[in-house]
Design a protein around this motif. Structure first.
Motif, mmCIF file in Angstrom:
data_model
loop_
_atom_site.group_PDB
_atom_site.id
_atom_site.type_symbol
_atom_site.label_atom_id
_atom_site.label_comp_id
_atom_site.label_asym_id
_atom_site.label_seq_id
_atom_site.Cartn_x
_atom_site.Cartn_y
_atom_site.Cartn_z
ATOM 1 N N LEU A 1 67.519 97.570 185.656
ATOM 2 C CA LEU A 1 66.219 96.999 185.994
ATOM 3 C C LEU A 1 66.392 95.509 186.237
ATOM 4 O O LEU A 1 66.810 94.760 185.348
ATOM 5 C CB LEU A 1 65.224 97.232 184.860
ATOM 6 N N ARG B 1 60.794 91.581 178.623
ATOM 7 C CA ARG B 1 61.792 90.597 179.060
ATOM 8 C C ARG B 1 62.977 90.526 178.113
ATOM 9 O O ARG B 1 64.122 90.292 178.529
ATOM 10 C CB ARG B 1 61.135 89.220 179.186
ATOM 11 N N HIS C 1 65.091 93.413 179.178
ATOM 12 C CA HIS C 1 65.585 93.383 180.560
ATOM 13 C C HIS C 1 65.653 91.920 181.021
ATOM 14 O O HIS C 1 64.714 91.404 181.632
ATOM 15 C CB HIS C 1 64.668 94.199 181.471
ATOM 16 N N VAL D 1 64.927 90.578 184.714
ATOM 17 C CA VAL D 1 63.601 90.773 185.294
ATOM 18 C C VAL D 1 62.808 89.472 185.186
ATOM 19 O O VAL D 1 62.820 88.805 184.148
ATOM 20 C CB VAL D 1 62.846 91.908 184.578
ATOM 21 N N LEU E 1 61.242 99.423 188.540
ATOM 22 C CA LEU E 1 60.827 98.293 187.717
ATOM 23 C C LEU E 1 59.335 98.360 187.418
ATOM 24 O O LEU E 1 58.910 98.236 186.266
ATOM 25 C CB LEU E 1 61.179 96.976 188.422
#
Length: 293
Positions: A87, A112, A115, A118, A278
């Motif tokens: 992602l 966050r 990932h 992102v 996502l």
């Protein structure tokens, strides 16, 4: 200028031998020579000195190699990341006020942390604003709590909740369940037109021919919670908005015996937008939080 030119130049900078560079890149020596010649011509400057049958980086070439190599490696890493199954990416989301203030902050923080590749941009507005921005392509996905009547967007239910009528009048709250008609002549503090909270409240009572005495309207919840400490004021809000005040005994829920103010939280996306792993993962995180709450 192409990435292939840069790749060939950097290969020659590391191994200033046409035959060896060609072997590393799995192309012909003639292709390496031709690419270097075209690259230098496009730049308008020589990057190698031709010494005998060999080549050596000159001052311009050494400068370019020093500055270009880390940028090229970074670019390769970015391209690999985008092409991977991880992602990653930048997503623009919008949420109506209740969600943006009382649900999304922790959800986005946790997302966050899981990932790191992102990036999330988040904006707040009432339901009508968010749906309009999704329709116009300004947002990738929206999360709202009001009914959506727009054929350009796809709406997916996420979770349900029941709004509560709140007051600072403890006596009123403890006097037992009341008929909604008995409360409508008080000073009602409501969200602005376009708000999902307001729409839910009015949609439940107007079919009965009822109308509250709207005293003031606000774009945000905080002024409403502040003014509820004035005598005779009431509002209909999400329990998420007043959870702290209810637990602290600063505000009280008024039980109503003849009506429920149920509503649904929705995910909103443009119908023409293709699937995104996502956006889907982020939506699932929001949905999990709403159902747990």
């Amino acid at each position: 200028m192409t990435l292939r030119y840069l790749e060939i130049f950097l290969a020659l900078a590391r191994t200033p031998n046409m035959r060896d560079a060609a072997a590393q890149l799995f192309i012909s020596q003639a292709a390496v020579s031709s690419a270097l010649r075209d690259f230098e011509a496009e730049l308008g400057v020589a990057l190698f000195d031709r010494i005998g049958r060999g080549i050596r980086l000159n001052d311009k070439g050494r400068l370019l190699e020093e500055r270009l190599a880390p940028l090229y490696n970074q670019l390769q890493n970015v391209l690999a990341l985008v092409a991977s199954d991880a992602l990653a990416g930048k997503v623009r989301i919008g949420a109506s006020t209740t969600l943006s203030d009382f649900v999304l902050p922790q959800v986005l923080y946790d997302f966050r942390m899981r990932h790191e590749q992102v990036e999330i941009e988040c904006e707040s507005g009432n339901t009508a604003d968010i749906v309009r921005n999704v329709e116009n392509g300004l947002l990738d996905v929206g999360f709202v709590e009001g009914e959506v009547h727009n054929l350009a967007v796809e709406v997916t239910p996420l979770a349900k909740e029941a709004l509560v009528i709140v007051t600072s009048d403890k006596t009123l709250a403890q006097s037992g369940p009341r008929a909604i008609e008995d409360l409508l002549d008080r000073h009602w503090l409501l969200r602005e037109p376009g708000s999902g909270t307001r729409e839910t409240f009015l949609r439940k009572i107007t079919p009965r021919g009822l109308r509250p005495k709207i005293f003031l309207e606000f774009e945000h919840n905080d002024p409403i919670k502040l003014l509820l400490h004035n005598p005779g004021t009431l509002s209909c809000l999400s329990p998420r908005v007043v959870q702290r005040e209810l637990e602290a005994g600063e505000l009280f829920a008024v039980a109503v015996n003849d009506i429920r103010f149920d509503r649904t939280f929705y995910r909103v996306e443009h119908r023409d937008r293709p699937f995104s792993a996502l956006r889907d993962a982020l939506s699932n995180a929001v949905q999990s939080c709403l159902r747990e709450g």
